[in-house]
Scaffold this active site. Structure first.
Site, PDB file in Angstrom:
ATOM      1  N   GLU A   1      62.619  36.922  78.221  1.00  0.00           N
ATOM      2  CA  GLU A   1      63.585  35.840  78.002  1.00  0.00           C
ATOM      3  C   GLU A   1      63.979  35.199  79.333  1.00  0.00           C
ATOM      4  O   GLU A   1      64.843  34.319  79.382  1.00  0.00           O
ATOM      5  CB  GLU A   1      64.853  36.386  77.309  1.00  0.00           C
TER       6      GLU A   1
ATOM      7  N   THR B   1      47.972  25.403  71.866  1.00  0.00           N
ATOM      8  CA  THR B   1      48.636  25.029  73.125  1.00  0.00           C
ATOM      9  C   THR B   1      48.698  26.268  74.017  1.00  0.00           C
ATOM     10  O   THR B   1      48.600  27.406  73.514  1.00  0.00           O
ATOM     11  CB  THR B   1      50.092  24.552  72.878  1.00  0.00           C
TER      12      THR B   1
ATOM     13  N   LYS C   1      61.861  21.879  63.502  1.00  0.00           N
ATOM     14  CA  LYS C   1      61.695  23.345  63.478  1.00  0.00           C
ATOM     15  C   LYS C   1      62.954  23.929  62.844  1.00  0.00           C
ATOM     16  O   LYS C   1      63.819  24.506  63.499  1.00  0.00           O
ATOM     17  CB  LYS C   1      61.464  23.879  64.908  1.00  0.00           C
TER      18      LYS C   1
ATOM     19  N   HIS D   1      64.942  31.530  79.823  1.00  0.00           N
ATOM     20  CA  HIS D   1      65.123  30.961  78.492  1.00  0.00           C
ATOM     21  C   HIS D   1      66.584  30.660  78.156  1.00  0.00           C
ATOM     22  O   HIS D   1      66.842  30.001  77.156  1.00  0.00           O
ATOM     23  CB  HIS D   1      64.527  31.897  77.427  1.00  0.00           C
TER      24      HIS D   1
ATOM     25  N   GLU E   1      55.290  29.672  81.133  1.00  0.00           N
ATOM     26  CA  GLU E   1      55.464  31.043  80.631  1.00  0.00           C
ATOM     27  C   GLU E   1      54.603  32.026  81.434  1.00  0.00           C
ATOM     28  O   GLU E   1      54.951  33.199  81.569  1.00  0.00           O
ATOM     29  CB  GLU E   1      55.103  31.123  79.139  1.00  0.00           C
TER      30      GLU E   1
ATOM     31  N   SER F   1      53.849  37.934  70.381  1.00  0.00           N
ATOM     32  CA  SER F   1      55.233  38.165  69.972  1.00  0.00           C
ATOM     33  C   SER F   1      55.286  38.129  68.459  1.00  0.00           C
ATOM     34  O   SER F   1      54.522  37.390  67.829  1.00  0.00           O
ATOM     35  CB  SER F   1      56.123  37.044  70.539  1.00  0.00           C
TER      36      SER F   1
ATOM     37  N   LYS G   1      68.840  26.749  69.495  1.00  0.00           N
ATOM     38  CA  LYS G   1      67.447  27.104  69.237  1.00  0.00           C
ATOM     39  C   LYS G   1      67.282  28.522  68.691  1.00  0.00           C
ATOM     40  O   LYS G   1      67.953  29.451  69.135  1.00  0.00           O
ATOM     41  CB  LYS G   1      66.663  26.994  70.553  1.00  0.00           C
TER      42      LYS G   1
ATOM     43  N   LYS H   1      58.164  37.341  66.976  1.00  0.00           N
ATOM     44  CA  LYS H   1      59.359  36.548  66.652  1.00  0.00           C
ATOM     45  C   LYS H   1      58.970  35.245  65.968  1.00  0.00           C
ATOM     46  O   LYS H   1      58.089  34.541  66.434  1.00  0.00           O
ATOM     47  CB  LYS H   1      60.138  36.234  67.926  1.00  0.00           C
TER      48      LYS H   1
HETATM   49  N1  LIG Z   1      58.009  34.298  70.681  1.00  0.00           N
HETATM   50  C1  LIG Z   1      57.886  33.110  70.145  1.00  0.00           C
HETATM   51  O1  LIG Z   1      57.812  32.993  68.953  1.00  0.00           O
HETATM   52  C2  LIG Z   1      57.830  31.879  71.012  1.00  0.00           C
HETATM   53  C3  LIG Z   1      57.460  31.987  72.354  1.00  0.00           C
HETATM   54  C4  LIG Z   1      57.349  30.802  73.109  1.00  0.00           C
HETATM   55  C5  LIG Z   1      57.659  29.582  72.517  1.00  0.00           C
HETATM   56  N2  LIG Z   1      58.050  29.540  71.214  1.00  0.00           N
HETATM   57  C6  LIG Z   1      58.397  28.261  70.586  1.00  0.00           C
HETATM   58  O2  LIG Z   1      57.269  27.394  70.661  1.00  0.00           O
HETATM   59  C7  LIG Z   1      57.726  26.045  70.666  1.00  0.00           C
HETATM   60  C8  LIG Z   1      56.981  25.285  71.746  1.00  0.00           C
HETATM   61  O3  LIG Z   1      55.614  25.361  71.474  1.00  0.00           O
HETATM   62  P1  LIG Z   1      54.521  24.519  72.278  1.00  0.00           P
HETATM   63  O4  LIG Z   1      54.899  24.436  73.695  1.00  0.00           O
HETATM   64  O5  LIG Z   1      53.244  25.094  71.879  1.00  0.00           O
HETATM   65  O6  LIG Z   1      54.728  23.038  71.754  1.00  0.00           O
HETATM   66  P2  LIG Z   1      54.685  22.372  70.303  1.00  0.00           P
HETATM   67  O7  LIG Z   1      54.160  23.283  69.285  1.00  0.00           O
HETATM   68  O8  LIG Z   1      56.052  21.816  70.087  1.00  0.00           O
HETATM   69  O9  LIG Z   1      53.661  21.200  70.539  1.00  0.00           O
HETATM   70  C9  LIG Z   1      53.917  20.217  71.525  1.00  0.00           C
HETATM   71  C10 LIG Z   1      53.069  18.971  71.269  1.00  0.00           C
HETATM   72  O10 LIG Z   1      51.703  19.247  71.525  1.00  0.00           O
HETATM   73  C11 LIG Z   1      50.903  18.747  70.448  1.00  0.00           C
HETATM   74  N3  LIG Z   1      49.682  19.563  70.440  1.00  0.00           N
HETATM   75  C12 LIG Z   1      49.534  20.824  70.016  1.00  0.00           C
HETATM   76  N4  LIG Z   1      48.278  21.251  70.259  1.00  0.00           N
HETATM   77  C13 LIG Z   1      47.622  20.225  70.847  1.00  0.00           C
HETATM   78  C14 LIG Z   1      46.308  20.048  71.331  1.00  0.00           C
HETATM   79  N5  LIG Z   1      45.418  21.045  71.311  1.00  0.00           N
HETATM   80  N6  LIG Z   1      45.954  18.834  71.839  1.00  0.00           N
HETATM   81  C15 LIG Z   1      46.862  17.834  71.916  1.00  0.00           C
HETATM   82  N7  LIG Z   1      48.133  17.948  71.490  1.00  0.00           N
HETATM   83  C16 LIG Z   1      48.505  19.132  70.954  1.00  0.00           C
HETATM   84  C17 LIG Z   1      51.801  18.872  69.249  1.00  0.00           C
HETATM   85  O11 LIG Z   1      51.373  18.027  68.196  1.00  0.00           O
HETATM   86  C18 LIG Z   1      53.132  18.456  69.829  1.00  0.00           C
HETATM   87  O12 LIG Z   1      53.244  17.053  69.866  1.00  0.00           O
HETATM   88  C19 LIG Z   1      59.224  26.081  70.901  1.00  0.00           C
HETATM   89  O13 LIG Z   1      59.891  25.786  69.707  1.00  0.00           O
HETATM   90  C20 LIG Z   1      59.491  27.519  71.306  1.00  0.00           C
HETATM   91  O14 LIG Z   1      60.775  27.955  70.923  1.00  0.00           O
HETATM   92  C21 LIG Z   1      58.120  30.652  70.456  1.00  0.00           C
END
Ligand SMILES: NC(=O)c1ccc[n+]([C@@H]2O[C@H](COP(=O)([O-])OP(=O)(O)OC[C@H]3O[C@@H](n4cnc5c(N)ncnc54)[C@H](O)[C@@H]3O)[C@@H](O)[C@H]2O)c1
Length: 380
Positions: A244, A134, A80, A247, A188, A144, A155, A146
């Site tokens: 946050e 997810t 990322k 976080h 969350e 959001s 991060k 962001k």
């Molecule tokens: N405001 C924002 O922009 C905001 C808010 C919260 C989190 N985030 C960011 O999001 C990231 C975390 O995202 P996340 O928790 O979604 O994890 P991720 O996107 O890192 O995915 C985690 C794992 O799940 C797998 N995966 C995704 N969808 C799947 C599905 N349907 N079935 C099986 N596997 C699947 C992916 O391939 C990966 O291995 C962090 O970098 C965080 O900083 C951003």
């Protein structure tokens, strides 16, 4: 005929973003994406490597009417980064995208942030569609604007705000998440309840009993709790900073673990650390601390000792010192800004009527971290 999906309107200041969601409705959602994009000549489908099955179904539907250029990304914190965004931009141009094209992000929060930042930069702004797969992405990150990526110090240190054209989610996509990741991703939602919507606790607890059957309820909890704040504060620089919560320590844990401790789980630990800081320094009552442990325990986290013990303390201190909230309010060297609660549902006010961020000595965070790390959740 009844629509196979429902529609919410998410307000971010003056901007209104449609959020379409349903279950087993991929063809209808893909058709809606094309209809809402209108005049579109090509789509860069930025897809999470882990969701190829779902993405193939979406790509096939989109490809009936428009050229689809898929590009897969490994969804890992170490990717990322700006080089990955650069790769997406080079790919978009090499494959002939134009100002009439759109970027469609399909995956979790990692892919959403990468594609979101790429969409903001491509031709100084291309239309963006989020297809979250997810719980973190569907119920939180897409509520959001962001779009951040990591730098070597920590991060989400580089990024921007970008309004998507559309969010669409077939909740069936989430069914392939491993149970543990699905549950920890709901941290969350626990955060939303603790910080902004304690009245939603019974609904959340019911949903956590059988989350796969309660995805609609979870989406509603995510949106209901957060939407009014991002409507009033779309850049999350004022009142919406309360999200946050958890976080500060959470991002440090996630970053230092190299992403092995995923975002949701890291936020869960981060909330326990924040509660411990608030208990010691801001009079957070024992009942309120217990509410944190009660809800976090439902996320089925592994024992704190085994998860957190291996993380280098100096690396955590360094990640805390690089926290991306620095500068939002007064904060001396050796301190970090945190969202803290003085009771469940009520944040400690920031200094001088500023944002709800409290300067806390990094060593006080580390002390609280040690307490959380020592107490395996089962013992609480
Ligand atoms: N405001 C924002 O922009 C905001 C808010 C919260 C989190 N985030 C960011 O999001 C990231 C975390 O995202 P996340 O928790 O979604 O994890 P991720 O996107 O890192 O995915 C985690 C794992 O799940 C797998 N995966 C995704 N969808 C799947 C599905 N349907 N079935 C099986 N596997 C699947 C992916 O391939 C990966 O291995 C962090 O970098 C965080 O900083 C951003």
């Amino acid at each position: 005929m009844r629509s196979p999906y429902e529609e919410l309107g998410l307000a971010f200041g003056d901007a209104m973003v449609p959020y379409l969601y349903g279950t087993d409705c991929t063809p209808a959602l893909a058709a809606a994406v094309l209809e809402r994009l209108g005049d579109v000549d090509a789509i860069l489908l930025v897809l999470d490597d882990g969701v190829r099955g779902h993405a193939d179904a979406v790509a096939a539907e989109l490809a009936r009417r428009v050229r689809v250029e898929p590009v897969a990304v490994e969804a890992a914190e170490r990717h990322k980064t700006l080089p990955t965004v650069h790769h997406l931009l080079e790919t978009a141009v090499a494959r002939g995208l134009t100002r009439r094209s759109a970027v469609v992000a399909m995956g979790g929060g990692t892919v959403g942030n990468l594609a979101g930042l790429a969409a903001a930069l491509l031709f100084r702004g291309t239309r963006l569609v989020h297809l979250p797969t997810t719980p973190v992405a569907a119920f939180d990150a897409t509520v959001s604007l962001k779009q951040g990526v990591n730098l070597s110090a920590g991060k989400n240190l580089a990024g921007t705000y970008f309004v998507p054209a559309l969010i669409a989610c077939d909740l069936a996509w989430l069914s392939t998440m491993p149970r543990h990741d699905l549950l920890t991703g709901l941290a969350e939602m626990v955060k939303n309840v603790l910080v902004a919507a304690p009245g939603l606790e019974p609904k959340l607890v019911r949903a956590l009993e059988e989350p796969r059957l309660a995805l609609r309820a979870l989406l509603e909890i995510g949106v209901e709790a957060k939407a009014p704040y991002v409507a009033a504060d779309p850049r999350e620089r004022g009142g919406a900073l309360i999200f946050e919560y958890g976080h500060t320590a959470g991002h440090a844990v996630e970053f230092v673990s190299g992403g092995a401790i995923r975002h949701g789980e890291a936020v869960a630990w981060g909330m326990l650390v924040a509660a411990e800081v608030a208990r010691r320094h801001h009079g957070l009552a024992a009942d309120d601390v217990a509410a944190h442990h009660r809800l976090v325990a439902r996320l089925d986290l592994p024992g704190a000792a085994t998860r957190l013990d291996g993380l280098g303390r100096d690396a955590i201190r360094a990640a805390l010192a690089a926290d991306n909230k620095r500068g939002y309010g007064p904060c001396a060297p050796g301190e970090v800004l945190m969202v803290l609660l003085d009771s469940v549902g009520r944040t400690v006010p920031g200094p001088a009527g500023g944002p709800p961020l409290v300067p806390v000595p990094i060593e006080a965070v580390m002390d609280a971290f040690e307490t959380v790390a020592m107490n395996a959740l089962e013992a609480v």
